[in-house]
Design a protein around this motif. Structure first.
Motif, PDB file in Angstrom:
ATOM      1  N   GLU A  65     -29.971 -47.459  -4.353  1.00 57.99           N
ATOM      2  CA  GLU A  65     -30.217 -48.080  -3.051  1.00 57.99           C
ATOM      3  C   GLU A  65     -31.548 -48.812  -3.049  1.00 57.99           C
ATOM      4  N   VAL A  66     -32.568 -48.204  -3.652  1.00 57.88           N
ATOM      5  CA  VAL A  66     -33.884 -48.847  -3.744  1.00 57.88           C
ATOM      6  C   VAL A  66     -33.766 -50.138  -4.543  1.00 57.88           C
ATOM      7  N   THR A  67     -33.041 -50.090  -5.652  1.00 58.15           N
ATOM      8  CA  THR A  67     -32.848 -51.280  -6.485  1.00 58.15           C
ATOM      9  C   THR A  67     -32.115 -52.364  -5.711  1.00 58.15           C
ATOM     10  N   ARG A  68     -31.065 -51.977  -4.963  1.00 58.75           N
ATOM     11  CA  ARG A  68     -30.315 -52.942  -4.162  1.00 58.75           C
ATOM     12  C   ARG A  68     -31.205 -53.589  -3.107  1.00 58.75           C
ATOM     13  N   MET A  69     -32.027 -52.784  -2.436  1.00 55.50           N
ATOM     14  CA  MET A  69     -32.915 -53.318  -1.401  1.00 55.50           C
ATOM     15  C   MET A  69     -33.942 -54.279  -1.996  1.00 55.50           C
ATOM     16  N   ARG A  70     -34.477 -53.927  -3.179  1.00 57.93           N
ATOM     17  CA  ARG A  70     -35.433 -54.831  -3.839  1.00 57.93           C
ATOM     18  C   ARG A  70     -34.753 -56.142  -4.216  1.00 57.93           C
ATOM     19  N   ALA A  71     -33.530 -56.049  -4.713  1.00 58.93           N
ATOM     20  CA  ALA A  71     -32.793 -57.253  -5.088  1.00 58.93           C
ATOM     21  C   ALA A  71     -32.528 -58.128  -3.861  1.00 58.93           C
ATOM     22  N   GLU A  72     -32.150 -57.497  -2.748  1.00 58.51           N
ATOM     23  CA  GLU A  72     -31.925 -58.257  -1.506  1.00 58.51           C
ATOM     24  C   GLU A  72     -33.201 -58.949  -1.043  1.00 58.51           C
ATOM     25  N   ARG A  73     -34.314 -58.219  -1.097  1.00 53.32           N
ATOM     26  CA  ARG A  73     -35.587 -58.805  -0.660  1.00 53.32           C
ATOM     27  C   ARG A  73     -35.968 -59.974  -1.566  1.00 53.32           C
ATOM     28  N   LEU A  74     -35.779 -59.815  -2.874  1.00 50.79           N
ATOM     29  CA  LEU A  74     -36.081 -60.891  -3.816  1.00 50.79           C
ATOM     30  C   LEU A  74     -35.166 -62.089  -3.577  1.00 50.79           C
ATOM     31  N   ALA A  75     -33.881 -61.832  -3.331  1.00 47.20           N
ATOM     32  CA  ALA A  75     -32.939 -62.916  -3.066  1.00 47.20           C
ATOM     33  C   ALA A  75     -33.316 -63.651  -1.782  1.00 47.20           C
ATOM     34  N   THR A  76     -33.733 -62.903  -0.772  1.00 49.35           N
ATOM     35  CA  THR A  76     -34.149 -63.520   0.489  1.00 49.35           C
ATOM     36  C   THR A  76     -35.374 -64.404   0.272  1.00 49.35           C
ATOM     37  N   MET A  77     -36.339 -63.909  -0.488  1.00 49.77           N
ATOM     38  CA  MET A  77     -37.541 -64.693  -0.761  1.00 49.77           C
ATOM     39  C   MET A  77     -37.192 -65.967  -1.531  1.00 49.77           C
ATOM     40  N   ARG A  78     -36.296 -65.839  -2.515  1.00 48.11           N
ATOM     41  CA  ARG A  78     -35.899 -67.014  -3.299  1.00 48.11           C
ATOM     42  C   ARG A  78     -35.143 -68.014  -2.427  1.00 48.11           C
ATOM     43  N   ALA A  79     -34.254 -67.522  -1.574  1.00 43.77           N
ATOM     44  CA  ALA A  79     -33.499 -68.416  -0.687  1.00 43.77           C
ATOM     45  C   ALA A  79     -34.442 -69.135   0.268  1.00 43.77           C
ATOM     46  N   SER A  80     -35.415 -68.414   0.775  1.00 45.68           N
ATOM     47  CA  SER A  80     -36.389 -69.023   1.679  1.00 45.68           C
ATOM     48  C   SER A  80     -37.172 -70.113   0.952  1.00 45.68           C
ATOM     49  N   ALA A  81     -37.575 -69.835  -0.271  1.00 55.21           N
ATOM     50  CA  ALA A  81     -38.312 -70.834  -1.059  1.00 55.21           C
ATOM     51  C   ALA A  81     -37.428 -72.051  -1.328  1.00 55.21           C
ATOM     52  N   ALA A  82     -36.139 -71.796  -1.621  1.00 59.65           N
ATOM     53  CA  ALA A  82     -35.217 -72.903  -1.885  1.00 59.65           C
ATOM     54  C   ALA A  82     -35.041 -73.767  -0.643  1.00 59.65           C
ATOM     55  N   TRP A  83     -34.898 -73.136   0.535  1.00 62.29           N
ATOM     56  CA  TRP A  83     -34.767 -73.900   1.774  1.00 62.29           C
ATOM     57  C   TRP A  83     -36.026 -74.717   2.042  1.00 62.29           C
ATOM     58  N   GLY A  84     -37.173 -74.133   1.751  1.00 56.02           N
ATOM     59  CA  GLY A  84     -38.426 -74.857   1.918  1.00 56.02           C
ATOM     60  C   GLY A  84     -38.491 -76.069   1.007  1.00 56.02           C
ATOM     61  N   HIS A  85     -38.035 -75.888  -0.230  1.00 56.35           N
ATOM     62  CA  HIS A  85     -38.013 -76.990  -1.190  1.00 56.35           C
ATOM     63  C   HIS A  85     -37.045 -78.082  -0.718  1.00 56.35           C
ATOM     64  N   CYS A  86     -35.873 -77.663  -0.229  1.00 62.55           N
ATOM     65  CA  CYS A  86     -34.893 -78.632   0.284  1.00 62.55           C
ATOM     66  C   CYS A  86     -35.465 -79.404   1.474  1.00 62.55           C
ATOM     67  N   ALA A  87     -36.130 -78.706   2.361  1.00 61.34           N
ATOM     68  CA  ALA A  87     -36.712 -79.367   3.524  1.00 61.34           C
ATOM     69  C   ALA A  87     -37.748 -80.403   3.093  1.00 61.34           C
ATOM     70  N   ALA A  88     -38.548 -80.060   2.090  1.00 64.82           N
ATOM     71  CA  ALA A  88     -39.551 -81.013   1.588  1.00 64.82           C
ATOM     72  C   ALA A  88     -38.872 -82.225   0.964  1.00 64.82           C
TER      73      ALA A  88
END
Length: 116
Positions: A65-88
Motif C-alpha cells: 500500500e505504501v508503494t502504491r501510494m508513493r507511485a500515485e504521488r509520483l504519477a500525480t507530480m509527473r502529470a502536473s509537470a506534463a500539464w505545465g509543460h503543455c500549457a507553456a
C-alpha cells in the motif's frame, strides 16, 4: 510657598499617572506576549500530534500500500509537470501564431500599397 507646594503636587501626580500608564501598558504587552506564546505552543503541539498520527498510520500500512501510494504521488507530480509543460507550449504557440498573423497582415498591407 503655597503655590510651590501645589505645583510640586501637580508634578508628582502627573509623574504618578505617567508611571501607572507605563505599568498598564507593560502588563498588557506581557499578557499579549503570553497569549501569543501559548497560541504558538498549542499550534506546534497540534501540528506534532498530527505528524505523529500520520507516522503511526503510515507505519500500520502494508508495504504494498505504501508503494502504491508513493507511485500515485509520483504519477500525480509527473502529470502536473506534463500539464505545465503543455500549457507553456500552448502559450508559446499562441504567441508565434499571433506574430505570424501580424506579419501576414503587414505583408498584405504592403502588397496593397504596391498595387495601389
Amino acid at each position: 510657598a503655597h503655590v510651590a507646594v501645589h505645583r510640586i503636587l501637580r508634578e508628582a501626580k502627573a509623574i504618578a499617572v505617567h508611571e501607572h500608564e507605563k505599568e498598564v501598558a507593560a502588563e498588557a504587552a506581557a499578557r499579549n506576549a503570553a497569549a501569543t506564546f501559548s497560541e504558538r505552543l498549542l499550534r506546534e503541539s497540534a501540528t506534532q500530534a498530527v505528524e505523529d498520527a500520520m507516522r503511526e498510520w503510515k507505519a500500520s500500512l502494508p508495504p504494498a500500500e505504501v508503494t502504491r501510494m508513493r507511485a500515485e504521488r509520483l504519477a500525480t507530480m509527473r502529470a502536473s509537470a506534463a500539464w505545465g509543460h503543455c500549457a507553456a507550449l500552448v502559450q508559446r504557440l499562441s504567441s508565434e501564431v499571433a506574430s505570424a498573423l501580424t506579419a501576414e497582415e503587414a505583408l498584405v498591407e504592403a502588397t496593397r500599397e504596391r498595387r495601389g
